[in-house]
Enzyme design. Structure first.
Site, PDB file in Angstrom:
ATOM      1  N   THR A   1      44.766  47.212  46.769  1.00 58.96           N
ATOM      2  CA  THR A   1      43.590  46.361  46.947  1.00 58.96           C
ATOM      3  C   THR A   1      43.733  45.391  48.114  1.00 58.96           C
ATOM      4  O   THR A   1      44.843  44.915  48.421  1.00 58.96           O
ATOM      5  CB  THR A   1      43.335  45.561  45.650  1.00 58.96           C
ATOM      6  OG1 THR A   1      42.413  44.507  45.934  1.00 58.96           O
ATOM      7  CG2 THR A   1      44.588  44.929  45.086  1.00 58.96           C
TER       8      THR A   1
ATOM      9  N   GLU B   1      43.029  42.479  47.875  1.00 60.41           N
ATOM     10  CA  GLU B   1      43.501  41.207  47.307  1.00 60.41           C
ATOM     11  C   GLU B   1      44.970  40.955  47.664  1.00 60.41           C
ATOM     12  O   GLU B   1      45.440  39.824  47.578  1.00 60.41           O
ATOM     13  CB  GLU B   1      43.316  41.196  45.787  1.00 60.41           C
ATOM     14  CG  GLU B   1      41.868  41.114  45.337  1.00 60.41           C
ATOM     15  CD  GLU B   1      41.213  39.761  45.620  1.00 60.41           C
ATOM     16  OE1 GLU B   1      41.787  38.742  45.242  1.00 60.41           O
ATOM     17  OE2 GLU B   1      40.131  39.748  46.226  1.00 60.41           O
TER      18      GLU B   1
ATOM     19  N   TYR C   1      46.363  38.779  39.392  1.00 59.82           N
ATOM     20  CA  TYR C   1      45.948  40.179  39.635  1.00 59.82           C
ATOM     21  C   TYR C   1      46.617  40.709  40.905  1.00 59.82           C
ATOM     22  O   TYR C   1      47.213  41.793  40.917  1.00 59.82           O
ATOM     23  CB  TYR C   1      44.424  40.234  39.769  1.00 59.82           C
ATOM     24  CG  TYR C   1      43.883  41.541  40.319  1.00 59.82           C
ATOM     25  CD1 TYR C   1      43.775  42.673  39.517  1.00 59.82           C
ATOM     26  CD2 TYR C   1      43.467  41.646  41.656  1.00 59.82           C
ATOM     27  CE1 TYR C   1      43.274  43.873  40.024  1.00 59.82           C
ATOM     28  CE2 TYR C   1      42.966  42.836  42.161  1.00 59.82           C
ATOM     29  CZ  TYR C   1      42.872  43.944  41.349  1.00 59.82           C
ATOM     30  OH  TYR C   1      42.384  45.126  41.857  1.00 59.82           O
TER      31      TYR C   1
ATOM     32  N   LYS D   1      49.340  43.706  41.474  1.00 57.04           N
ATOM     33  CA  LYS D   1      49.028  44.851  42.344  1.00 57.04           C
ATOM     34  C   LYS D   1      50.061  44.998  43.471  1.00 57.04           C
ATOM     35  O   LYS D   1      50.275  46.084  43.987  1.00 57.04           O
ATOM     36  CB  LYS D   1      47.623  44.703  42.926  1.00 57.04           C
ATOM     37  CG  LYS D   1      46.515  45.045  41.925  1.00 57.04           C
ATOM     38  CD  LYS D   1      46.348  46.553  41.769  1.00 57.04           C
ATOM     39  CE  LYS D   1      45.176  46.927  40.904  1.00 57.04           C
ATOM     40  NZ  LYS D   1      44.975  48.381  40.803  1.00 57.04           N
TER      41      LYS D   1
HETATM   42  P1  NAP Z   1      36.883  49.034  36.584  1.00 58.24           P
HETATM   43  O1  NAP Z   1      35.459  49.478  36.671  1.00 58.24           O
HETATM   44  O2  NAP Z   1      37.216  47.704  36.041  1.00 58.24           O
HETATM   45  O3  NAP Z   1      37.669  50.146  35.741  1.00 58.24           O
HETATM   46  C1  NAP Z   1      38.984  49.931  35.277  1.00 58.24           C
HETATM   47  C2  NAP Z   1      39.404  51.118  34.437  1.00 58.24           C
HETATM   48  O4  NAP Z   1      40.734  50.896  33.947  1.00 58.24           O
HETATM   49  C3  NAP Z   1      38.531  51.360  33.192  1.00 58.24           C
HETATM   50  O5  NAP Z   1      38.372  52.749  33.013  1.00 58.24           O
HETATM   51  C4  NAP Z   1      39.379  50.777  32.069  1.00 58.24           C
HETATM   52  O6  NAP Z   1      39.139  51.352  30.809  1.00 58.24           O
HETATM   53  C5  NAP Z   1      40.769  51.195  32.563  1.00 58.24           C
HETATM   54  N1  NAP Z   1      41.849  50.473  31.892  1.00 58.24           N
HETATM   55  C6  NAP Z   1      42.054  49.129  31.850  1.00 58.24           C
HETATM   56  N2  NAP Z   1      43.147  48.850  31.115  1.00 58.24           N
HETATM   57  C7  NAP Z   1      43.641  50.043  30.675  1.00 58.24           C
HETATM   58  C8  NAP Z   1      44.744  50.418  29.868  1.00 58.24           C
HETATM   59  N3  NAP Z   1      45.577  49.518  29.341  1.00 58.24           N
HETATM   60  N4  NAP Z   1      44.946  51.742  29.623  1.00 58.24           N
HETATM   61  C9  NAP Z   1      44.097  52.672  30.124  1.00 58.24           C
HETATM   62  N5  NAP Z   1      43.034  52.371  30.889  1.00 58.24           N
HETATM   63  C10 NAP Z   1      42.805  51.075  31.158  1.00 58.24           C
HETATM   64  O7  NAP Z   1      37.567  49.125  38.039  1.00 58.24           O
HETATM   65  P2  NAP Z   1      37.063  49.860  39.369  1.00 58.24           P
HETATM   66  O8  NAP Z   1      36.192  48.928  40.122  1.00 58.24           O
HETATM   67  O9  NAP Z   1      36.601  51.221  39.036  1.00 58.24           O
HETATM   68  O10 NAP Z   1      38.434  49.921  40.186  1.00 58.24           O
HETATM   69  C11 NAP Z   1      39.330  51.026  40.049  1.00 58.24           C
HETATM   70  C12 NAP Z   1      40.725  50.602  40.508  1.00 58.24           C
HETATM   71  O11 NAP Z   1      40.666  50.191  41.873  1.00 58.24           O
HETATM   72  C13 NAP Z   1      41.319  49.429  39.760  1.00 58.24           C
HETATM   73  O12 NAP Z   1      42.718  49.665  39.691  1.00 58.24           O
HETATM   74  C14 NAP Z   1      41.045  48.228  40.642  1.00 58.24           C
HETATM   75  O13 NAP Z   1      41.997  47.230  40.413  1.00 58.24           O
HETATM   76  C15 NAP Z   1      41.168  48.859  42.008  1.00 58.24           C
HETATM   77  N6  NAP Z   1      40.365  48.270  43.080  1.00 58.24           N
HETATM   78  C16 NAP Z   1      39.025  48.089  42.920  1.00 58.24           C
HETATM   79  C17 NAP Z   1      38.270  47.606  43.978  1.00 58.24           C
HETATM   80  C18 NAP Z   1      36.782  47.424  43.866  1.00 58.24           C
HETATM   81  O14 NAP Z   1      36.208  46.737  44.724  1.00 58.24           O
HETATM   82  N7  NAP Z   1      36.126  48.043  42.897  1.00 58.24           N
HETATM   83  C19 NAP Z   1      38.898  47.312  45.210  1.00 58.24           C
HETATM   84  C20 NAP Z   1      40.264  47.540  45.329  1.00 58.24           C
HETATM   85  C21 NAP Z   1      40.992  48.029  44.268  1.00 58.24           C
HETATM   86  P3  NAP Z   1      38.022  50.738  29.775  1.00 58.24           P
HETATM   87  O15 NAP Z   1      36.697  51.314  30.233  1.00 58.24           O
HETATM   88  O16 NAP Z   1      38.480  51.246  28.469  1.00 58.24           O
HETATM   89  O17 NAP Z   1      38.084  49.242  29.922  1.00 58.24           O
HETATM   90  O1  F7E Z   2      34.397  38.069  43.562  1.00 56.69           O
HETATM   91  C1  F7E Z   2      33.139  34.780  44.529  1.00 56.69           C
HETATM   92  C2  F7E Z   2      34.552  34.859  44.025  1.00 56.69           C
HETATM   93  O2  F7E Z   2      34.705  38.957  41.251  1.00 56.69           O
HETATM   94  C3  F7E Z   2      34.100  38.106  44.937  1.00 56.69           C
HETATM   95  C4  F7E Z   2      37.734  43.481  42.178  1.00 56.69           C
HETATM   96  O3  F7E Z   2      37.155  44.762  42.195  1.00 56.69           O
HETATM   97  O4  F7E Z   2      37.495  43.267  44.551  1.00 56.69           O
HETATM   98  C5  F7E Z   2      37.160  42.663  43.319  1.00 56.69           C
HETATM   99  O5  F7E Z   2      37.679  41.340  43.235  1.00 56.69           O
HETATM  100  C6  F7E Z   2      34.019  36.686  45.490  1.00 56.69           C
HETATM  101  C7  F7E Z   2      35.172  35.777  45.074  1.00 56.69           C
HETATM  102  O6  F7E Z   2      35.424  40.324  43.262  1.00 56.69           O
HETATM  103  C8  F7E Z   2      31.024  34.182  41.651  1.00 56.69           C
HETATM  104  O7  F7E Z   2      35.158  33.569  43.961  1.00 56.69           O
HETATM  105  C9  F7E Z   2      31.239  33.373  43.644  1.00 56.69           C
HETATM  106  O8  F7E Z   2      35.604  35.001  46.166  1.00 56.69           O
HETATM  107  O9  F7E Z   2      33.060  40.082  42.787  1.00 56.69           O
HETATM  108  P1  F7E Z   2      34.338  39.380  42.629  1.00 56.69           P
HETATM  109  P2  F7E Z   2      36.908  40.057  43.799  1.00 56.69           P
HETATM  110  O10 F7E Z   2      37.523  38.877  43.195  1.00 56.69           O
HETATM  111  O11 F7E Z   2      36.844  40.126  45.280  1.00 56.69           O
HETATM  112  C10 F7E Z   2      38.913  43.377  44.805  1.00 56.69           C
HETATM  113  C11 F7E Z   2      39.101  44.088  46.135  1.00 56.69           C
HETATM  114  C12 F7E Z   2      39.656  43.997  43.690  1.00 56.69           C
HETATM  115  O12 F7E Z   2      40.687  44.631  43.889  1.00 56.69           O
HETATM  116  C13 F7E Z   2      39.245  43.604  42.309  1.00 56.69           C
HETATM  117  O13 F7E Z   2      39.687  44.594  41.365  1.00 56.69           O
HETATM  118  O14 F7E Z   2      32.835  36.091  44.966  1.00 56.69           O
HETATM  119  N1  F7E Z   2      32.159  34.357  43.505  1.00 56.69           N
HETATM  120  N2  F7E Z   2      30.546  33.235  42.513  1.00 56.69           N
HETATM  121  C14 F7E Z   2      32.033  34.905  42.283  1.00 56.69           C
HETATM  122  N3  F7E Z   2      32.687  35.922  41.685  1.00 56.69           N
HETATM  123  C15 F7E Z   2      32.307  36.241  40.418  1.00 56.69           C
HETATM  124  N4  F7E Z   2      32.902  37.285  39.797  1.00 56.69           N
HETATM  125  N5  F7E Z   2      31.319  35.538  39.747  1.00 56.69           N
HETATM  126  C16 F7E Z   2      30.658  34.500  40.328  1.00 56.69           C
HETATM  127  O15 F7E Z   2      29.781  33.902  39.705  1.00 56.69           O
END
Ligand code: NAP
Ligand code: F7E
Length: 375
Positions: free
Chosen positions: A129, A131, A153, A157
């Protein structure tokens, strides 16, 4: 030719659902890990259940034995490790659980592959990520930018990133990290900022919510479309050598800009007044008035709440996808920022309208049953 067999952890998540569709369309046999939940409706993959090449298995990232048994049974040629406690703010409240799933979970997958002697035949993709860059040390960020994780987090990671690299070097395994910047969609979890905004804009436009409360409006993100990003996960595993890649659009926007555009597509133009916790999003024009809403110019529909501030916040993410573009042939501009926001708002406008119709029908049915009009 040997069959392509993919095992996806996190199959019920946003990315897992799109990746399943992508791999099934490529002819893969797809296996997904699910965990027991008291609510058994798996919304994002419900349409795939029953597809001949799609199989679900119970296991958990916290349970080594379940992973070892499953990897042995499925004999995957590719593993996509997407499972995670993926919410940054939640990681401050549940840091130990986050570390167990997001850090040690990666190790468990690697060891499950080794225990089953599949290290020469099974490639592994790790969902790393942006992050990891956290309190950023340069902009934009590329594969050589130093990491500075800034949440439990991100720290978890970071372990995942390094253990993948370690197993690649120590055991010559084909395991790689995709360092993905934020990617969103109509399937995004409802507490991430983009989806929270598009759902609220749709509800406010249709008279179902008065005000949206957000945290840091100045935070900058490089937002892409999840459907475009899952292709990269696959491309990374098809590359001739195991390497890590930054996946991003190369374009940055603030949370405020995302909200302005989302409300615009919902028919409400905003102007912003005030600063910090006193900043407000105020209606300046209504282009698409809904009969259900009593909105008027001058109404405050966005406000700041300190409840959404984080103990440490990552505020300047901006990815450089040059390597993915040149070496994987991936196009980071397939879906623009404007298109992404429009797709999400259109979906949520329809969802809110459909939820309203369903609720009216339920109320009418209850009344008809009570009056004996229907039996
Ligand atoms: P998400 O929608 O939150 O999905 C997370 C998945 O992980 C769900 O299927 C959840 O299952 C499963 N999970 C959580 N804890 C588990 C456990 N103990 N055992 C088995 N499964 C478990 O996340 P996403 O947005 O699709 O992201 C996919 C991956 O990419 C994650 O690793 C995230 O950290 C990473 N990532 C995401 C982003 C982004 O912007 N979306 C960016 C960079 C990296 P349940 O449905 O049962 O909760
Ligand atoms: O926040 C700000 C908050 O929660 C984005 C995950 O998929 O992407 C995701 O993490 C920004 C942050 O995503 C609210 O403070 C303002 O600066 O949508 P977010 P995230 O934290 O960037 C990364 C790449 C991952 O890997 C993660 O799994 O938005 N913000 N106001 C807010 N954020 C939330 N959630 N809610 C608010 O009300």
């Amino acid at each position: 030719m040997s069959k392509n067999i993919a095992l996806i952890t996190g199959v019920t998540g946003q990315d897992g659902s799109y990746l399943s569709e992508f791999l099934l369309a490529k002819g893969y046999e797809v296996h997904g890990i699910i965990r027991r939940s008291s609510v058994d409706f798996r919304e994002r993959i419900a349409h795939l259940e029953g597809t001949p090449n799609f199989h679900l298995h119970y296991a958990d990232m916290g349970d080594s034995m379940s992973l070892v048994k499953l990897v042995g049974k499925v004999q995957p040629t590719e593993i996509y490790n997407l499972a995670a406690q993926s919410h940054v703010q939640v990681s401050f409240d549940a840091p130990e659980f986050t570390a167990d799933v997001d850090a040690v979970g990666v190790l468990r997958i690697l060891e499950a592959v080794r225990t089953n002697h599949l290290e020469k035949t099974c490639k592994i993709y790790q969902a790393s990520t942006s992050e990891l860059y956290g309190k950023v040390e340069e902009v934009p960020q590329n594969e050589k930018t130093p990491f500075h994780p800034y949440s439990p987090y991100a720290v978890a990671k970071l372990y995942g990133y390094w253990i993948i690299k370690e197993y690649r070097e120590a055991y010559d395994m084909f395991c790689c990290s995709g360092i993905l910047f934020n990617h969103e969609s109509e399937r995004r979890g409802e507490t991430f900022v983009t989806r929270k905004i598009t759902l609220a804009a749709a509800r406010i436009a249709q008279g179902k919510q008065d005000c949206l409360y957000l945290g840091n409006l100045d935070s900058l993100r490089d937002w892409g479309y999840a459907k475009d990003y899952v292709e990269c996960m696959w491309l990374i595993l098809q590359h001739d050598k195991p390497e890590d890649f930054v996946i991003a659009t190369g374009v940055q926007h603030t949370v405020r800009e995302f909200a302005t555009l989302a409300f615009h597509y919902a028919g409400i133009d905003l102007r912003w007044e005030g600063e910090g916790v006193n900043e407000k999003g105020i209606i300046s024009n209504i282009s698409n008035p809904s009969n259900a809403s009593n909105l008027k110019v001058g109404d405050v529909v966005v406000a700041v709440s300190e409840a959404f501030y984080r103990p440490t916040d990552v505020v300047n993410l901006w990815g450089d996808p040059t390597k993915a573009k040149n070496e994987l042939g991936w196009n980071p501009q397939t879906t623009s920022f404007e298109q992404l926001v429009q797709i999400m708002v259109k979906h949520d406008m329809e969802k809110v309208a459909a939820d309203h119709v369903a609720s009216v029908m339920r109320t009418n049915l209850a009344e008809y049953l009570e009056k004996g009009i229907v039996k």
